[in-house]
Design an enzyme around this catalytic site. Structure first.
Site, PDB file in Angstrom:
ATOM      1  N   CYS A  89      51.392  31.337  54.855  1.00 43.32           N
ATOM      2  CA  CYS A  89      52.422  31.152  53.844  1.00 43.32           C
ATOM      3  C   CYS A  89      53.036  32.506  53.453  1.00 43.32           C
ATOM      4  CB  CYS A  89      51.856  30.387  52.643  1.00 43.32           C
ATOM      5  SG  CYS A  89      53.118  29.661  51.561  1.00 43.32           S
ATOM      6  N   HIS A 197      48.688  25.627  55.255  1.00 40.35           N
ATOM      7  CA  HIS A 197      47.497  26.247  54.679  1.00 40.35           C
ATOM      8  C   HIS A 197      46.205  25.681  55.270  1.00 40.35           C
ATOM      9  CE1 HIS A 197      49.226  28.456  51.154  1.00 40.35           C
ATOM     10  NE2 HIS A 197      50.214  27.598  51.326  1.00 40.35           N
ATOM     11  N   GLU A 199      43.286  26.874  55.022  1.00 43.78           N
ATOM     12  CA  GLU A 199      42.176  27.079  54.078  1.00 43.78           C
ATOM     13  C   GLU A 199      42.101  25.964  53.044  1.00 43.78           C
ATOM     14  OE1 GLU A 199      45.648  28.758  51.820  1.00 43.78           O
ATOM     15  OE2 GLU A 199      45.031  28.611  53.940  1.00 43.78           O
TER      16      GLU A 199
END
Length: 225
Positions: A89, A197, A199
């Site tokens: 990002c 994302h 994560e």
């Protein structure tokens, strides 16, 4: 063999803890936390992550000022030595602004913030980051961005495609990105920038754990090297 990673935090980062948790859960070792104003990285790093969120100066152009933070000189030098670098990002924006990856991230088509889980196609499963996926596999990863519209000129896009450097592609149009590109690699394959994302997708409670394999792929490749 151990695994030593670092997560860089910029003023405005809000996914640095998420990134650190993901790396610790997969590797078993908490990453070192590095402030953007530090001049040097810790010694003998195996992996560097630039997290999502925001960074100071984004109102000028996302990632433009952060790319000139003191720590980025060390990150660039490490990447050129072959140290793997993941930018997610805002981290992807910083990687393009620093010259580690080509192109730029522009305002989303439609001028709206997009926050939802999207389908991605794995275009390249031969990299350190993507070896845990099947080529052509569809995975689901959250996005949360306002400036995720990947832009590059046609010659650069053709080169990325021809060299197999498109890592992930949106399965449907999400933000106006040229050729629906969601993530790209550098020529050497040790730098990955992506807007989604991973994560935020490492355990079932997240709604999808498709991001976990990205970290597992990198950690296992580095530990077993």
């Amino acid at each position: 063999m151990g695994f030593t990673s670092a997560v860089i935090t910029f003023p405005g980062s809000n996914c640095d803890r998420d990134m650190a948790v993901a790396l610790e859960q997969v590797s078993g070792t908490a990453p070192l936390r590095v402030w953007h104003g530090d001049a040097d990285l810790p010694d003998r790093l195996d992996f560097i992550a630039l997290p999502g969120g925001f960074s100071y100066g984004d109102y000028l152009r996302s990632g433009a000022m952060a790319a000139n933070s003191p720590i980025m000189r060390s990150v660039i030098a490490a990447a050129k030595r072959g140290v793997p670098v993941l930018g997610v990002c805002n981290g992807f924006q910083v990687l393009t602004e620093s010259g580690l990856l080509p192109g730029a991230l522009m305002r989303n088509a439609g001028q709206t913030f997009i926050c939802r889980t999207v389908a991605l196609t794995v275009e390249n499963n031969q990299s350190l980051f993507t070896g845990g996926y099947e080529a052509g596999e569809t995975i689901h990863i959250p996005v949360a961005h306002h400036d995720g519209n990947y832009f590059a000129d046609e010659a650069t896009l053709d080169r990325l495609e021809g060299d197999g450097r498109v890592a992930f592609r949106y399965a449907e149009t999400v933000n106006g990105s040229r050729r629906d590109i969601a993530g790209i690699l550098n020529a050497e394959g040790n730098v990955l920038g992506m807007m989604p994302h991973p994560e935020r997708a490492i355990e079932a409670a997240h709604g999808t754990d498709d991001g976990r394999r990205l970290f597992e792929s990198a950690v296992n490749a580095l530990v077993n090297a």
